[in-house]
Design a protein around this motif. Structure first.
Motif, PDB file in Angstrom:
ATOM      1  N   LEU A  14      40.196  50.824  39.843  1.00 39.28           N
ATOM      2  CA  LEU A  14      39.506  51.208  38.617  1.00 39.28           C
ATOM      3  C   LEU A  14      38.608  50.058  38.165  1.00 39.28           C
ATOM      4  CD1 LEU A  14      39.458  53.607  36.581  1.00 39.28           C
ATOM      5  CD2 LEU A  14      41.059  52.294  35.194  1.00 39.28           C
ATOM      6  N   ALA A  15      37.308  50.322  38.044  1.00 37.39           N
ATOM      7  CA  ALA A  15      36.364  49.278  37.630  1.00 37.39           C
ATOM      8  C   ALA A  15      36.643  48.861  36.188  1.00 37.39           C
ATOM      9  CB  ALA A  15      34.933  49.791  37.754  1.00 37.39           C
ATOM     10  N   HIS A  16      36.642  47.548  35.944  1.00 36.39           N
ATOM     11  CA  HIS A  16      36.902  47.066  34.594  1.00 36.39           C
ATOM     12  C   HIS A  16      36.276  45.700  34.365  1.00 36.39           C
ATOM     13  CE1 HIS A  16      40.209  45.396  37.025  1.00 36.39           C
ATOM     14  NE2 HIS A  16      40.211  44.387  36.160  1.00 36.39           N
ATOM     15  N   GLN A  17      36.195  45.344  33.105  1.00 27.87           N
ATOM     16  CA  GLN A  17      35.660  44.051  32.680  1.00 27.87           C
ATOM     17  C   GLN A  17      36.380  43.648  31.402  1.00 27.87           C
ATOM     18  OE1 GLN A  17      31.582  44.132  31.216  1.00 27.87           O
ATOM     19  NE2 GLN A  17      31.222  42.024  31.888  1.00 27.87           N
ATOM     20  N   LEU A  18      36.739  42.372  31.290  1.00 34.80           N
ATOM     21  CA  LEU A  18      37.378  41.847  30.086  1.00 34.80           C
ATOM     22  C   LEU A  18      36.419  40.862  29.441  1.00 34.80           C
ATOM     23  CD1 LEU A  18      40.997  41.188  31.425  1.00 34.80           C
ATOM     24  CD2 LEU A  18      40.174  43.179  30.150  1.00 34.80           C
ATOM     25  N   MET A  19      36.226  40.999  28.127  1.00 37.38           N
ATOM     26  CA  MET A  19      35.310  40.096  27.441  1.00 37.38           C
ATOM     27  C   MET A  19      35.789  39.788  26.035  1.00 37.38           C
ATOM     28  SD  MET A  19      32.085  42.642  26.596  1.00 37.38           S
ATOM     29  CE  MET A  19      31.895  43.141  28.303  1.00 37.38           C
ATOM     30  N   ASN A  20      35.424  38.612  25.571  1.00 38.39           N
ATOM     31  CA  ASN A  20      35.679  38.205  24.194  1.00 38.39           C
ATOM     32  C   ASN A  20      34.386  37.617  23.656  1.00 38.39           C
ATOM     33  OD1 ASN A  20      36.563  37.261  21.736  1.00 38.39           O
ATOM     34  ND2 ASN A  20      37.686  35.514  22.580  1.00 38.39           N
ATOM     35  N   PHE A  24      40.219  38.656  48.772  1.00 36.09           N
ATOM     36  CA  PHE A  24      41.405  39.123  48.058  1.00 36.09           C
ATOM     37  C   PHE A  24      41.244  40.571  47.589  1.00 36.09           C
ATOM     38  CE2 PHE A  24      41.379  34.567  47.897  1.00 36.09           C
ATOM     39  CZ  PHE A  24      42.703  34.225  48.128  1.00 36.09           C
ATOM     40  N   GLY A  25      40.345  41.308  48.229  1.00 38.24           N
ATOM     41  CA  GLY A  25      40.182  42.729  47.915  1.00 38.24           C
ATOM     42  C   GLY A  25      39.525  42.989  46.585  1.00 38.24           C
ATOM     43  N   ILE A  26      38.726  42.040  46.081  1.00 34.89           N
ATOM     44  CA  ILE A  26      38.049  42.205  44.800  1.00 34.89           C
ATOM     45  C   ILE A  26      36.561  42.411  45.045  1.00 34.89           C
ATOM     46  CG2 ILE A  26      37.478  41.120  42.593  1.00 34.89           C
ATOM     47  CD1 ILE A  26      40.081  39.547  42.818  1.00 34.89           C
ATOM     48  N   THR A  27      36.017  43.481  44.482  1.00 29.72           N
ATOM     49  CA  THR A  27      34.606  43.805  44.630  1.00 29.72           C
ATOM     50  C   THR A  27      33.907  43.627  43.299  1.00 29.72           C
ATOM     51  OG1 THR A  27      35.121  45.453  46.336  1.00 29.72           O
ATOM     52  CG2 THR A  27      32.960  45.588  45.299  1.00 29.72           C
ATOM     53  N   LEU A  28      32.831  42.813  43.278  1.00 33.35           N
ATOM     54  CA  LEU A  28      32.015  42.642  42.084  1.00 33.35           C
ATOM     55  C   LEU A  28      30.931  43.720  42.087  1.00 33.35           C
ATOM     56  CD1 LEU A  28      31.621  38.747  42.099  1.00 33.35           C
ATOM     57  CD2 LEU A  28      33.532  40.150  41.284  1.00 33.35           C
ATOM     58  N   LEU A  29      30.767  44.419  40.958  1.00 31.57           N
ATOM     59  CA  LEU A  29      29.928  45.606  40.936  1.00 31.57           C
ATOM     60  C   LEU A  29      28.555  45.424  40.302  1.00 31.57           C
ATOM     61  CD1 LEU A  29      32.561  48.342  40.020  1.00 31.57           C
ATOM     62  CD2 LEU A  29      31.754  47.624  42.274  1.00 31.57           C
ATOM     63  N   SER A  30      28.281  44.285  39.683  1.00 24.10           N
ATOM     64  CA  SER A  30      26.966  44.116  39.052  1.00 24.10           C
ATOM     65  C   SER A  30      26.608  42.651  39.005  1.00 24.10           C
ATOM     66  CB  SER A  30      26.968  44.693  37.622  1.00 24.10           C
ATOM     67  OG  SER A  30      27.847  43.939  36.791  1.00 24.10           O
ATOM     68  N   ASP A  31      25.354  42.374  38.641  1.00 28.28           N
ATOM     69  CA  ASP A  31      24.924  40.981  38.483  1.00 28.28           C
ATOM     70  C   ASP A  31      25.753  40.325  37.382  1.00 28.28           C
ATOM     71  OD1 ASP A  31      23.018  41.246  40.418  1.00 28.28           O
ATOM     72  OD2 ASP A  31      21.421  41.755  39.001  1.00 28.28           O
ATOM     73  N   TRP A  32      26.168  39.110  37.656  1.00 25.75           N
ATOM     74  CA  TRP A  32      26.975  38.381  36.685  1.00 25.75           C
ATOM     75  C   TRP A  32      26.779  36.907  36.892  1.00 25.75           C
ATOM     76  CZ3 TRP A  32      30.930  34.814  37.384  1.00 25.75           C
ATOM     77  CH2 TRP A  32      31.628  34.461  36.223  1.00 25.75           C
ATOM     78  N   PRO A  33      26.622  36.156  35.801  1.00 25.67           N
ATOM     79  CA  PRO A  33      26.459  36.657  34.425  1.00 25.67           C
ATOM     80  C   PRO A  33      25.114  37.327  34.250  1.00 25.67           C
ATOM     81  CG  PRO A  33      26.108  34.300  34.486  1.00 25.67           C
ATOM     82  CD  PRO A  33      26.557  34.681  35.867  1.00 25.67           C
ATOM     83  N   PRO A  34      24.948  38.173  33.225  1.00 27.63           N
ATOM     84  CA  PRO A  34      23.673  38.882  33.064  1.00 27.63           C
ATOM     85  C   PRO A  34      22.531  37.923  32.809  1.00 27.63           C
ATOM     86  CG  PRO A  34      25.040  39.142  31.116  1.00 27.63           C
ATOM     87  CD  PRO A  34      25.900  38.505  32.161  1.00 27.63           C
ATOM     88  N   VAL A  36      36.606  49.775  30.630  1.00 23.79           N
ATOM     89  CA  VAL A  36      37.353  50.401  31.717  1.00 23.79           C
ATOM     90  C   VAL A  36      36.626  51.653  32.186  1.00 23.79           C
ATOM     91  CG1 VAL A  36      39.578  51.350  32.429  1.00 23.79           C
ATOM     92  CG2 VAL A  36      39.491  49.540  30.708  1.00 23.79           C
ATOM     93  N   ASP A  37      36.165  51.622  33.426  1.00 24.29           N
ATOM     94  CA  ASP A  37      35.416  52.747  33.979  1.00 24.29           C
ATOM     95  C   ASP A  37      34.239  53.108  33.089  1.00 24.29           C
ATOM     96  OD1 ASP A  37      35.088  54.405  36.156  1.00 24.29           O
ATOM     97  OD2 ASP A  37      36.336  56.022  35.354  1.00 24.29           O
ATOM     98  N   GLY A  38      33.596  52.076  32.517  1.00 23.56           N
ATOM     99  CA  GLY A  38      32.425  52.279  31.679  1.00 23.56           C
ATOM    100  C   GLY A  38      32.713  52.531  30.221  1.00 23.56           C
ATOM    101  N   ILE A  97      32.090  42.733  36.060  1.00 24.45           N
ATOM    102  CA  ILE A  97      32.637  44.075  36.277  1.00 24.45           C
ATOM    103  C   ILE A  97      33.138  44.106  37.720  1.00 24.45           C
ATOM    104  CG2 ILE A  97      32.167  46.549  36.279  1.00 24.45           C
ATOM    105  CD1 ILE A  97      29.821  45.979  34.391  1.00 24.45           C
ATOM    106  N   HIS A  98      34.387  44.470  37.908  1.00 22.30           N
ATOM    107  CA  HIS A  98      34.969  44.348  39.241  1.00 22.30           C
ATOM    108  C   HIS A  98      36.074  45.370  39.469  1.00 22.30           C
ATOM    109  CE1 HIS A  98      37.529  41.968  36.580  1.00 22.30           C
ATOM    110  NE2 HIS A  98      38.503  42.090  37.472  1.00 22.30           N
TER     111      HIS A  98
END
Length: 259
Positions: free
Chosen positions: A189-195, A247-257, A170-172, A149-150
């Motif tokens: 805008l906080a987001h995460q992409l997953m498959n 590069f202006g990217i902020t990681l918002l949570s522990d990853w990988p879980p 996207v934004d939770g 999530i970043h």
């Protein structure tokens, strides 16, 4: 022609206007841009389009479309949604990316593959080839990948699904993206992409302006011949964490879980 419609879209034209203003040039209307757009650039974009939309019975064919720029504070999902900024003639060297054994001119596309967070990312165009306006990737997920999530502070992202499906948080709020659908992810805008479908997914990723291509060179690694791509190793995770702030990217949570 479909590409005249494509490059004449509002988002693409807006980027062109910004570039023209920075260079002290004149700003043209959409119709003028289509009439006078350099033939060299049309051919360049056409070659990229041909590569990613070649007939394949196993996947849908990409369509040309237009979209209005969404509110920068909201992500938009729809059957149409991808748009490219229009690259001007001339390529300043300041937007460097490494293209091995190729001239870095607008007459060449790129095909270097990188690996980041378990996703294979084929670089089609980098910032050096588009005067820094955008970078273009074709990404592949094997069915078990998650980005952290970043938040991007300096660039926007546009995603278009070619085949398979992707979930964007996207934004939770989770949103499912199927083949033919797209999403715009504005900076801030906080987001995460997953498959996690267990099935392959292929999608186009556009970064505007070009910044993600340089981040990828530092945070990921160039795919090795015959490399079998799997979940990121601890060393790969640490390299991503270290590169993100530059590069202006902020990681918002522990990853990988944690398992």
């Amino acid at each position: 022609m479909i590409w005249e419609k494509f490059i004449g879209s509002e988002i693409g034209l807006s980027a062109w206007r910004r570039g023209a203003a920075c260079r002290g040039g004149s700003v043209k209307t959409s119709s003028e841009t289509n009439r006078h757009f350099p033939a060299q650039t049309k051919a360049q974009i056409g070659r990229v389009w041909a590569r990613i939309s070649a007939p394949d019975p196993n996947r849908p064919v990409l369509q040309a479309f237009q979209v209005k720029a969404p509110d920068r504070h909201e992500a938009s999902v729809g059957r149409s949604g991808m748009s490219m900024p229009v690259p001007p003639k001339g390529i300043p060297p300041a937007f460097g990316c490494t293209i091995h054994e190729k001239e870095t001119t607008m007459s060449h596309t790129d095909s270097t593959e990188f690996v980041l967070a378990g996703v294979v990312m084929k670089r089609l165009l980098c910032g050096q080839q588009t005067a820094g306006q955008f970078c273009l990737f074709e990404n592949r997920s094997d069915g078990n990948t998650k980005t952290p999530i970043h938040v991007h502070a300096k660039d926007d992202e546009t995603v278009y699904i070619i085949e398979g499906e992707l979930k964007a948080v996207v934004d939770g709020q989770p949103q499912r993206l199927a083949a033919g659908e797209s999403i715009f992810l504005p900076r801030g805008l906080a987001h995460q992409l997953m498959n996690t479908s267990g099935k392959p997914c292929r999608y186009i990723l556009i970064g505007t302006p070009a910044l993600f291509d340089r981040f990828l060179e530092e945070a990921g690694h160039e795919r090795r011949p015959d490399e079998v791509v799997g979940p990121p190793t601890p060393a790969e995770i640490e390299r991503l964490r270290e590169a993100a702030p530059r590069f202006g990217i902020t990681l918002l949570s522990d990853w990988p879980p944690a398992e």
